[in-house]
Design an enzyme around this catalytic site. Structure first.
Site, PDB file in Angstrom:
ATOM      1  N   SER A 136     -10.515  -7.242   6.756  1.00  0.00           N
ATOM      2  CA  SER A 136      -9.857  -7.080   8.046  1.00  0.00           C
ATOM      3  C   SER A 136     -10.506  -8.033   9.059  1.00  0.00           C
ATOM      4  CB  SER A 136      -9.934  -5.620   8.490  1.00  0.00           C
ATOM      5  OG  SER A 136      -9.040  -5.361   9.537  1.00  0.00           O
ATOM      6  N   ASP A 175       0.854  -3.225   4.910  1.00  0.00           N
ATOM      7  CA  ASP A 175      -0.218  -3.206   5.893  1.00  0.00           C
ATOM      8  C   ASP A 175       0.359  -3.361   7.298  1.00  0.00           C
ATOM      9  OD1 ASP A 175      -2.565  -3.496   7.363  1.00  0.00           O
ATOM     10  OD2 ASP A 175      -3.510  -4.801   5.887  1.00  0.00           O
ATOM     11  N   HIS A 178      -3.301  -1.007   4.493  1.00  0.00           N
ATOM     12  CA  HIS A 178      -4.526  -1.715   4.881  1.00  0.00           C
ATOM     13  C   HIS A 178      -5.713  -1.390   3.973  1.00  0.00           C
ATOM     14  CE1 HIS A 178      -6.658  -4.178   7.755  1.00  0.00           C
ATOM     15  NE2 HIS A 178      -7.556  -3.240   7.985  1.00  0.00           N
TER      16      HIS A 178
END
Length: 682
Positions: free
Chosen positions: A532, A617, A652
């Site tokens: 991320s 995501d 995610h």
């Protein structure tokens, strides 16, 4: 590892625009057109290419999977916690992907009542995540939400636990939830199209009518509803990345008017809990690291605040918990967690000695207000998660459960350390490290280094039985606690965001240089990883120093910063102007332009890379890593493997089922070990 299969080539489609006198070229913008069959075809072609390249590693990945699974107690039970006469817990069963949530009435010897079986809810779905899980005060009802896509698409329902029937909902795009004491009124938040919780509603069981209680118009701010531990107050938090305010309502009068603690002031944050006739409030009004003040419930505005714990430059208050007879400040000093327990009767303070050089400690489930014990969880690189109850009067701590690691795990085989690199500006950067005890630290060893450095979030020094497979193969594991995180308080975050963001990347490079210069590892024996915002870190580092390591693993990486932060229709964008800046503003564009990984890709040699993303995501859109890989294929001048793997049914966090997720980790570890030449234990 062979790279014999030819990689797919993404076609370019000219798209350029001018921003602040600079032409921005984005030939792979078309990959964000999710419904275009060519996009799906490209992602599938990349998956096929990665599968072919990784095929020789499948036997190693299977072996790692078996090793890691062999350390897990598949049928297990969490430590129960007590709430309003019930004991709540969850358990797992061998062969089942998801936990089962249960409770017992009055005693742990009572019959079990299954509340939610996520395995049943997941039938026919590629993903399942539990969001809200909030029993009503009497325990008769359960408000819960689930996400079946991985896109944080939560749907809220209320279940009558006496009948097993859902009696309210479904409520789409739901976030947080809280109950009033009448056992019938509940509050919940709803997301807008950009996945920002922005409205608070009130509803009563037996009625489909919902009342809008609050709407937040400022798109930087999100709303969250909860209850005080005492259950006397419903609390509405409204906050951005830098600013917050809190409203409260007596849980006994759910239709009454809400009261504001103190109006929002830019760059002032505060959080609170209730205790008797007062609120305790942690607030960063006189310093970035927060102090604690007391305020009467009747007059809680700042004119009536009394300081009970002063601000300290070297200690941050991260969280506050109130109980009937004591309160707790969860702190962090010198990058490590600390706990301060305040006894109301005696005024005495008590700290907890954790006894290891690097570790993580955080609150356990402390659901009840009237208690004499505090529950916390301790873990480290070598100590599995351990749940303790500490008697706040005596300081005696009782170990309730330490996560069992099967297969003969021996923590004495490993040792952990805290080192410090020095950045170019003289700042000391902490590095947490764990290795096998028998390895010579003066001899360069294979090493895997990770980092994050964003949002003021400290990188936890946590335990993972999976990592034993790396340690046993002689790999040293390290974390660089770079600026932008929260390890050293809010100033540490401030020094790695907005105009100072470049510090995060140069800190990570300083950590690499220190570890190499000190003989801990060498560049050809080093792999690096980030996910991320940590993927942004790795992408920026590789543009600045493409010779930094042998290989890199980028998990759902935020690598297309300029285009994402220009698109205010996307989730997170507007709220995160306070973290990254707004490229539509000339000066802030300059900050981001200097480091944006996608923008700064160039015709140079890069390390081998494995890049992972997920189609659903909603935090880092799949097209960011897809565009990054496509552009990198076009520009790079080396022939090292560049792989893109897209999970077409997750979000995610990757696969949601525990066995499916373990398969993903096993493949990642096989990739790391292959790059480091450590396929077999030695």
């Amino acid at each position: 590892m062979s790279s014999k299969p030819a990689p797919p080539t993404a076609p370019t489609r000219d798209r350029s625009f001018e921003l602040h006198g600079t032409v921005v070229q984005d030939d792979f913008y078309w990959l964000r057109e999710r419904e275009d069959p060519a996009v799906r075809a490209y992602l599938e072609a990349e998956n096929a290419h990665a599968d072919a390249v990784l095929a020789p590693l499948r036997p190693l990945a299977d072996r790692l999977y078996d090793e890691m699974l062999g350390r897990i107690k598949e049928t297990d039970l969490s430590v129960p916690y007590r709430l309003n006469g019930f004991w709540y817990y969850h358990r797992t069963e061998k062969g089942m992907q998801y936990p089962i949530y249960c409770r017992k009435l009055g005693s742990l010897d009572a019959p079990e009542q299954v509340l939610l079986d996520l395995n049943e809810l997941a039938r026919g779905k590629s993903h399942m995540a539990l969001g809200a899980f909030d029993p009503s005060p009497s325990g008769r009802y359960l408000a819960y939400s689930t996400d079946p896509t991985g896109g944080r698409d939560y749907t809220l329902v209320v279940r009558d636990l006496e009948t097993g029937v859902d009696v309210a909902g479904p409520i789409e795009r739901a976030g947080s939830v809280a109950w009033a004491l009448d056992d019938a009124t509940y509050f919940y938040t709803i997301e807008d199209e950009a996945k920002r919780d922005y409205r608070l509603y009130r509803r009563r069981l037996g009625s489909d009518l919902e009342s809008l209680v609050y709407e937040e118009p400022d798109e930087r701010f999100r709303v969250y509803v909860g209850t005080s531990r005492s259950e006397e107050y419903v609390l509405l938090y409204v906050g951005s990345h830098t600013t917050s305010e809190v409203r409260f309502l007596s849980a006994r009068t759910p239709t009454a008017e809400w009261r504001l603690i103190s109006e929002r002031l830019q760059d002032r944050e505060y959080l609170l809990d209730h205790q008797g006739d007062r609120f305790l409030i942690m607030v960063n009004d006189v310093g970035r690291n927060f102090r604690v003040v007391s305020a009467p419930v009747t007059t809680p505005d700042e004119a009536h605040w009394t300081e009970v714990l002063p601000h300290r430059d070297d200690v941050i208050v991260e969280h506050l918990d109130c109980f009937r007879d004591f309160w707790v400040a969860w702190e962090r000093r010198d990058g490590l967690p600390a706990v301060r327990i305040h006894d109301l009767a005696t005024g005495a303070e008590r700290a907890i000695d954790f006894g290891e050089p690097v570790f993580d400690a955080h609150p356990g489930t402390n659901a009840e207000y009237d208690t004499r014990t505090l529950r916390y969880v301790f873990e480290s690189f070598v100590t599995p998660p351990s749940v303790y109850d500490v008697d706040v009067k005596t300081g005696d701590a009782v170990l309730l459960k330490r996560k069992e690691v099967l297969g003969g795990y021996d923590p004495a085989r490993y040792t952990s350390e805290r080192l410090h690199a020095t950045a170019a500006d003289g700042i000391r950067i902490p590095i947490s490290l764990v290795r096998r005890r028998d390895l010579d630290p003066a001899t360069p060893q294979p090493m895997h280094l990770t980092g994050y450095g964003a949002y003021g979030i400290p990188y936890p020094v946590s335990f993972s039985s999976n990592r034993v497979s790396l340690l046993e193969r002689g790999v040293t594991l390290a974390i660089a606690h770079i600026r932008g995180g929260g390890e050293m308080g809010r100033p540490w975050h401030d020094a790695g965001r907005l105009a100072q963001k470049m510090n995060s990347f140069t800190d990570f490079i300083a950590a690499i240089d220190y570890l190499v210069a000190g003989g801990r590892t060498s560049r050809d024996r080093l792999t690096i990883e980030g996910g991320s915002a940590g993927g942004l870190l790795i992408g920026a580092v590789l543009n600045l120093r493409p010779d930094a390591c042998r290989a890199a693993l980028l998990q759902v990486p935020f690598v297309d910063v300029i285009n994402t932060m220009l698109d205010t229709s996307l989730p997170l964008t507007i709220g995160e102007f306070e973290e990254w800046g707004n490229p539509a503003v000339p000066g802030e564009w300059e900050w981001i332009r200097r480091y944006c990984p996608y923008t700064n890709l160039a015709a140079r040699a890069y390390p081998a890379m494995l890049v992972r993303t997920s189609l659903n995501d909603s935090q880092v859109m799949y097209w960011e890593p897809a565009k990054y890989v496509a552009k990198l294929r076009q520009l790079r001048v080396d022939d090292r493997p560049l792989l893109l793997l897209t999970n077409l049914g997750a979000g995610h966090s990757g696969a949601s089922g525990r066995y499916d997720r373990l398969r993903e980790i096993a493949l990642d570890y096989a990739y790391i070990l292959d790059q480091l030449g450590r396929a077999d234990p030695n």
